[in-house]
Scaffold this motif. Sequence first.
Motif, mmCIF file in Angstrom:
data_model
loop_
_atom_site.group_PDB
_atom_site.id
_atom_site.type_symbol
_atom_site.label_atom_id
_atom_site.label_comp_id
_atom_site.label_asym_id
_atom_site.label_seq_id
_atom_site.Cartn_x
_atom_site.Cartn_y
_atom_site.Cartn_z
ATOM 1 N N UNK A 77 27.839 29.089 76.151
ATOM 2 C CA UNK A 77 26.419 29.144 75.571
ATOM 3 C C UNK A 77 26.715 29.481 73.722
ATOM 4 N N UNK A 78 27.067 29.529 73.541
ATOM 5 C CA UNK A 78 27.340 29.261 71.538
ATOM 6 C C UNK A 78 27.656 28.705 70.977
ATOM 7 N N UNK A 79 27.738 27.267 72.080
ATOM 8 C CA UNK A 79 27.293 26.184 71.247
ATOM 9 C C UNK A 79 26.164 25.024 71.067
ATOM 10 N N UNK A 80 24.956 25.837 72.203
ATOM 11 C CA UNK A 80 23.451 25.282 71.959
ATOM 12 C C UNK A 80 23.172 26.107 70.742
ATOM 13 N N UNK A 81 23.543 27.392 71.187
ATOM 14 C CA UNK A 81 23.532 28.602 70.013
ATOM 15 C C UNK A 81 23.847 27.570 68.675
ATOM 16 N N UNK A 82 24.890 27.898 68.883
ATOM 17 C CA UNK A 82 24.975 26.782 66.902
ATOM 18 C C UNK A 82 24.465 25.360 67.011
ATOM 19 N N UNK A 83 24.582 25.361 67.662
ATOM 20 C CA UNK A 83 23.192 23.757 67.328
ATOM 21 C C UNK A 83 21.872 24.371 66.561
ATOM 22 N N UNK A 84 21.538 25.776 66.974
ATOM 23 C CA UNK A 84 20.331 26.207 66.444
ATOM 24 C C UNK A 84 20.276 27.052 65.417
ATOM 25 N N UNK A 85 21.370 26.727 65.091
ATOM 26 C CA UNK A 85 22.442 27.705 63.669
ATOM 27 C C UNK A 85 22.813 26.766 62.944
ATOM 28 N N UNK A 86 23.485 25.871 62.924
ATOM 29 C CA UNK A 86 23.102 24.987 62.109
ATOM 30 C C UNK A 86 21.220 24.182 61.449
#
Length: 171
Positions: A77-86
Motif C-alpha cells: 500500500x505504501x507504494x501507491x501512497x508514495x506515488x501520490x506523495x512524489x
Amino acid sequence: MAAMRSTCLALGLTLWAAAPAAAQTSPTLAADRAQLASCLQTSSGAASACIGSIAVACVVAAGANRQAAEAGCARREEAVWRERLVQAVQQSGRPLDAGQRSRLVALQMSWEGYVAQKCAFYAAGQREGLQPGRQAGCELREVAARALELERASRPQAPARRPSQPPQIIR
C-alpha cells in the motif's frame, strides 16, 4: 532503505519533468491504485479513512499467517501512497523558483529522515517478531498522511469572500 528513498526522491524532484520513480505498471499496483482512488472518491472528505485500506485487506487475505504478511502488505500500500506523495511534491514545486524548489527538496529529505527514525524507534519497542510489520505500518501511515497533506495544500484555493459588512470592533 530510507536513504535510498531520499536519494530517489531528490533525484525525482530535481528532474521535474520525469515520471515518479515509483510509477510501475504491475497489475497488483494498478489494482491497488484503482482501489485507493475509489476509496478516496467515496470517502466524502475523510480521506484519512482510506489509509490502511489496502494493507488491511491484504493481511486478512493472508489467512492464518497474518503476522508474516503485515510488512509486505504495508509496503504494497505504501507504494501507491508514495506515488501520490512524489506527484504531490512535484506539483507543489512547479510554481516555485529554483531556490524555493531546493528548499522543498531539503524539507522533503528531512521529513524522510524523520519518518525513518520515528518508525525505527517505534518498531524497536515492539516484540522482535512484530517489529518489521509495525515499522512498515508506521511508514505507510506517515507517507499516506504526508501525501494527503501536500495534495490538500496544492489544491486551488477558493477566493476569500469579502464580508457584506465591515467587521465591528467591540470594546
